[in-house]
Design an enzyme around this catalytic site. Sequence first.
Site, PDB file in Angstrom:
ATOM      1  CG  ASP A  31      -1.916   1.152   1.172  1.00 37.51           C
ATOM      2  OD1 ASP A  31      -2.955   0.978   0.515  1.00 37.51           O
ATOM      3  OD2 ASP A  31      -1.646   2.203   1.780  1.00 37.51           O
ATOM      4  CG  ASN A  77      -4.217  11.485  -5.546  1.00 41.94           C
ATOM      5  OD1 ASN A  77      -3.538  11.551  -6.572  1.00 41.94           O
ATOM      6  ND2 ASN A  77      -4.894  10.414  -5.197  1.00 41.94           N
ATOM      7  CG  HIS A 104      -6.999  13.128  -8.429  1.00 43.19           C
ATOM      8  ND1 HIS A 104      -7.148  12.072  -7.557  1.00 43.19           N
ATOM      9  CD2 HIS A 104      -7.712  14.158  -7.908  1.00 43.19           C
ATOM     10  CE1 HIS A 104      -7.923  12.428  -6.554  1.00 43.19           C
ATOM     11  NE2 HIS A 104      -8.288  13.692  -6.750  1.00 43.19           N
ATOM     12  CG  ASP A 118      -4.006   8.786 -12.399  1.00 42.10           C
ATOM     13  OD1 ASP A 118      -4.383   8.292 -11.324  1.00 42.10           O
ATOM     14  OD2 ASP A 118      -4.785   9.324 -13.216  1.00 42.10           O
ATOM     15  CD  GLU A 127      -4.528   4.347  -1.656  1.00 44.69           C
ATOM     16  OE1 GLU A 127      -4.731   4.712  -0.499  1.00 44.69           O
ATOM     17  OE2 GLU A 127      -5.387   4.399  -2.558  1.00 44.69           O
ATOM     18  NE  ARG A 186      17.504  -8.828  -4.360  1.00 47.66           N
ATOM     19  CZ  ARG A 186      17.119 -10.058  -4.062  1.00 47.66           C
ATOM     20  NH1 ARG A 186      15.840 -10.406  -4.229  1.00 47.66           N
ATOM     21  NH2 ARG A 186      17.972 -10.951  -3.608  1.00 47.66           N
TER      22      ARG A 186
END
Length: 316
Positions: free
Chosen positions: A186, A194, A199, A203, A230, A250
């Site tokens: 997440d 945002n 926005h 994206d 997200e 990583r």
Amino acid sequence: MTLNRYGGEMLDDKVFLRSILNTIPDHIVVIDKVGEIIYENKSWQSFGVQNSSNYIAMSQQYNYLHECKKAAEQGDEFGVSALKGITAVISHKQADFYLEYPCHSDDEQRWFMMRVMPFSHNNSEYYVINHNNITERKQAENKAKQLARLDGLTKIANRRYFDSVLNSEWRRCERLALPLSIAMIDVDNFKLLNDTYGHQQGDVCLQQIANLLKQYSKRPSDLCARFGGEEFVLIYGNTNSLQATANIDRIVTQLKALNIENKHSLPSKIVTVSVGIATIIPSNNSCAEDLLNEADKLLYKAKTAGKNSVRVTDLS
């Protein structure tokens, strides 16, 4: 001179028919009830010479059914289906037979449609076997299927395809007693990003993360997907918790190296992620949803503990 009913010169029926069949791009062969090849057109012969096929490239010294049986005994799926279908038509169990199958070469992917139709001549039964190249249609269908599997924004797998792959990989790992790992990811403080940058920039951030995840899910048993909003998820088949954690470490390191600005996300001021990793050797005592729920619980713990962290558990 003999004229036909249209006023033209009468043609030799056999020569005329053979000429017509040899202009057809479909691969056509005619067999008798025991599978002996009675006739093959030029397209059939040419394809056989060019590809050294075990089924299509037969000269009249071969028995079509015998070749299909050989292939079936070797575990070839097309051989099994072809033998069963042709035999059913010969024994009058079905009127005809239709099969679509792949026939890839080293240089290209190809698909063919096979159709078997019976006919009678001089009180004997024969069977026309027609192979038609349907590669163009299959490529279009596969492209449409691929698009249906992808998330429109990030171009990685969508939630629906993820569910399908997870269940399939669960069954495989259960059958082979292999570890299966799931990582739930997440993006931290994504709403701040945002609100601060808009926005569109949000994206772009999700696309950058998706591209990064693709670099760490290249095996046939791996999959990265957008889980929603997200949130992302990774499937790692035949991967224990140590191996999954090493991959995630990583990813986290490379994400930080991208230095995606999120100035109100303290203290880092860059985009970070929280991750929950769960591993299990699947069995009939649990299910794929249990593993997914466990990874989600770990993700929640990582978020509530301050974000920008990884939580791991091994249930196997």
